[in-house]
Design a protein around this motif. Structure first.
Motif, PDB file in Angstrom:
ATOM      1  N   SER A 135       0.845  -1.200   0.000  1.00  0.00           N
ATOM      2  CA  SER A 135       0.000   0.000   0.000  1.00  0.00           C
ATOM      3  C   SER A 135       0.885   1.257   0.000  1.00  0.00           C
ATOM      4  N   TRP A 136       2.013   1.183   0.729  1.00  0.00           N
ATOM      5  CA  TRP A 136       2.976   2.293   0.703  1.00  0.00           C
ATOM      6  C   TRP A 136       3.458   2.559  -0.715  1.00  0.00           C
ATOM      7  N   ASN A 158       2.075   1.822  -3.511  1.00  0.00           N
ATOM      8  CA  ASN A 158       1.000   2.339  -4.361  1.00  0.00           C
ATOM      9  C   ASN A 158       0.877   3.854  -4.216  1.00  0.00           C
ATOM     10  N   TYR A 159       1.026   4.348  -2.983  1.00  0.00           N
ATOM     11  CA  TYR A 159       1.012   5.802  -2.782  1.00  0.00           C
ATOM     12  C   TYR A 159       2.221   6.453  -3.459  1.00  0.00           C
ATOM     13  N   TYR A 200      -4.020  15.369  -4.114  1.00  0.00           N
ATOM     14  CA  TYR A 200      -4.161  13.912  -3.969  1.00  0.00           C
ATOM     15  C   TYR A 200      -4.106  13.519  -2.497  1.00  0.00           C
ATOM     16  N   VAL A 201      -3.181  14.100  -1.735  1.00  0.00           N
ATOM     17  CA  VAL A 201      -3.079  13.795  -0.302  1.00  0.00           C
ATOM     18  C   VAL A 201      -4.372  14.166   0.411  1.00  0.00           C
ATOM     19  N   GLN A 255      -7.068  11.661  -0.182  1.00  0.00           N
ATOM     20  CA  GLN A 255      -6.896  10.434   0.604  1.00  0.00           C
ATOM     21  C   GLN A 255      -7.285  10.660   2.060  1.00  0.00           C
ATOM     22  N   ALA A 290       4.313   9.033   1.495  1.00  0.00           N
ATOM     23  CA  ALA A 290       3.478   7.840   1.399  1.00  0.00           C
ATOM     24  C   ALA A 290       3.349   7.140   2.747  1.00  0.00           C
ATOM     25  N   LEU A 316       0.613   8.811   4.634  1.00  0.00           N
ATOM     26  CA  LEU A 316      -0.703   8.413   4.146  1.00  0.00           C
ATOM     27  C   LEU A 316      -1.064   7.019   4.631  1.00  0.00           C
ATOM     28  N   ASP A 317      -0.108   6.107   4.595  1.00  0.00           N
ATOM     29  CA  ASP A 317      -0.355   4.729   5.015  1.00  0.00           C
ATOM     30  C   ASP A 317      -0.679   4.664   6.509  1.00  0.00           C
TER      31      ASP A 317
END
Length: 525
Positions: A27-28, A30-31, A56-57, A60, A334, A337-338
């Motif tokens: 998942s990291w 992918n970001y 984008y951030v 999310q 990323a 985000l994760d």
């Protein structure tokens, strides 16, 4: 009764394990692939590409249900001044025995626009070793040297009897400026230490006309008053030392081993002309909040930071002109985000702030602004955990912790890492000054216990060689993109460590404290 106690302990352990998210790195990645895509155009500060990455951030964060944490929503505006050198109207000349020796900009030397360059400078040169003044170590490269109205020539580095954190702090722009101003110097000629250069000169020179930036607020300008800043190619540095009784080869050998330096006047003077173009730029930090649950602690904040900017579009290397910044620092952005996604499902006592800062590549400007003007009360920020270019490019067997011995955070990081079977060690490359070169330093200057971590390696190991190769070939180059090999398992392990540390700090009864012996304790408010 004993069986009941054991059962309760097992149940508590099971619940604790369930509260710890697990990461696999996918998942990291992918970001990262979104943030470092070509259409983000390298995320230059103030650019449309960076605005697109920030949007984008925010998208999310909204999807994960994390609210904004500022008066302007997720965005904290940061006003900047952009400064670029016009080389067609600028020059650097050495004057020896009354004769001019013009330097070739980009080959011999280049201007640093991190300072407001004076239109003209004409001054003698004095070699001042490392150019440091460190009262705590009773060390002063300016003592007994006449540098008033002269230019101080220095090489990057410090003596081995200084801790890496102390040496790094006094090599910061703000501390160098204080030493220069107190000594009456006009500015510096800075020679990179060949033993610790992240980027070869052949690539450094490509960025010399790229704009630098400064915060528009003059109170936050660390370089105010410095009139000249020149970076000199180490391969051409013998020109500076001719006739002085010393050679640059001698100086470089001392610097490699962190030995004391001689100090002496040089037999050349400097004559420079500089034409700069200045423009106003506006960018933004992004700030989101994950509210805590404990009535007594929810108004305290653990801050997680990563810089989202990179270098944009620049001089092409091997036909590629987009400096994607996948590891630097799409990787750290990323991670935030994760963790925001994973920790939104975990009940925490303290609140978390997730902060994507701008203009790190311009001198930690976004974090400097946020740390001085946080969107929550400054006294309620208990820690900063920063992630920048953590380099999951080989299997993770250890963790490097920058700031390991400075606060309780180092003890917590050690406990978390060892629980996961990982060794812990401090900065293995003190010459690189990593402790002050990323955004945790902005919080440290405000008195907040802070640290940063990376996938670790032992000195002189194959992993160390691989990290060095990455710096030489990919750091600040277009090849830092999503086509490079990464170790997803290592990325997942790193996220496990950072997530567990975040949970530990957020749930601890007491906020982290500086160690009594830490130099940085003096900044605590």
């Amino acid at each position: 009764m004993d069986r009941i106690v054991v059962a309760v302990m097992l149940l508590c352990s099971s619940l604790l394990a369930q509260s710890q998210p697990k990461f696999d790195g996918q998942s990291w990645w992918n970001y990262v692939k979104v943030l470092a895509a070509d259409d983000m155009e390298g995320r230059e500060t103030g650019s449309e590409g960076l605005r697109k990455a920030e949007a984008y951030v925010v998208q999310q964060l909204q999807k994960d249900g994390l609210p904004a944490a500022g008066s302007n929503g997720y965005y904290q505006p940061v006003k900047l001044r952009s400064k670029a050198i016009d080389e067609s109207q600028s020059s650097i000349t050495l004057v020896r025995n009354g004769k001019d020796e013009p330097l070739v900009l980009g080959e011999d030397a280049m201007f640093s626009t991190s300072v407001d360059l004076a239109p003209e400078v004409n001054a003698p040169l004095v070699f001042v070793g490392y150019g440091l003044r460190v009262p705590e170590a009773k060390y002063d490269d300016f003592a007994g040297q006449d540098v008033r109205d002269k230019v101080a020539v220095l090489i990057a580095g410090s003596t081995s009897d200084m801790s890496s954190a102390l040496a790094a702090h006094y090599q910061s722009t703000a501390e160098r400026r204080k030493a220069l101003m107190d000594a009456g110097a006009l500015g510096t000629i800075y020679i990179p230490n060949p033993a610790s250069m992240d980027i070869p000169w052949s690539r450094m020179r490509l960025a010399r006309t790229r704009p630098s930036m400064a915060l528009a607020d003059p109170a936050l300008n660390d370089a105010a008053g410095v009139k000249i800043a020149v970076i000199f190619n180490p391969e051409r540095a013998e020109k500076l030392f001719e006739g002085s009784g010393h050679t640059f080869a001698e100086i470089a050998a001392l610097a490699k081993d962190r030995k004391p330096m001689p100090h002496f006047p040089l037999q050349v003077s400097l004559k420079s002309k500089a034409k700069m173009t200045v423009a106003e730029v506006e960018s933004a930090n992004l700030v989101a909040k994950l509210p805590g649950s404990d009535p007594k602690l929810k108004d305290e904040y653990v801050v997680l930071t990563a810089h989202i900017d990179h270098l944009g579009v620049g001089e092409p290397i091997n036909g590629d002109k987009i400096y994607n910044g996948a590891m630097d620092n799409g990787s750290g952005s990323a991670v935030l985000l994760d963790l925001a996604n994973a920790l939104s499902k975990v009940k925490l006592r303290r609140s978390l702030l997730f902060v994507w800062v701008t203009a790190e590549e311009k001198g930690l400007l976004g974090s400097r602004y946020f740390a001085a003007n946080p969107t929550v009360p400054k006294k309620h920020i208990v820690a900063d955990l920063n992630t920048d270019m953590f380099l999951p490019i080989f299997p993770m067997k250890s963790v490097t912790v920058y700031g390991l011995a400075e606060s309780d955070l180092g003890d917590m990081a050690t406990k978390v890492a060892e629980q996961q079977g990982l060794r812990v060690h401090p900065d293995p490359e003190p010459l690189r000054n990593a402790f002050i070169r990323s955004d945790q330093y902005s919080f440290i200057r405000q008195g907040v216990p802070s640290l940063a971590m990376k996938v670790g390696f032992e000195p002189n190991s194959p992993e160390a060689a691989k990290a060095k190769q990455w710096l030489t070939q990919r750091y600040h180059a277009p090849s830092d993109d999503t086509n490079q090999p990464v170790d997803l398992e290592a990325a997942g392990k790193f996220e496990d460590v950072l997530s567990s540390l975040t949970i530990m700090v957020a749930n601890a009864d007491e906020r982290p404290r500086w160690k009594q012996e830490s130099f940085f304790r003096r900044f605590a408010k």
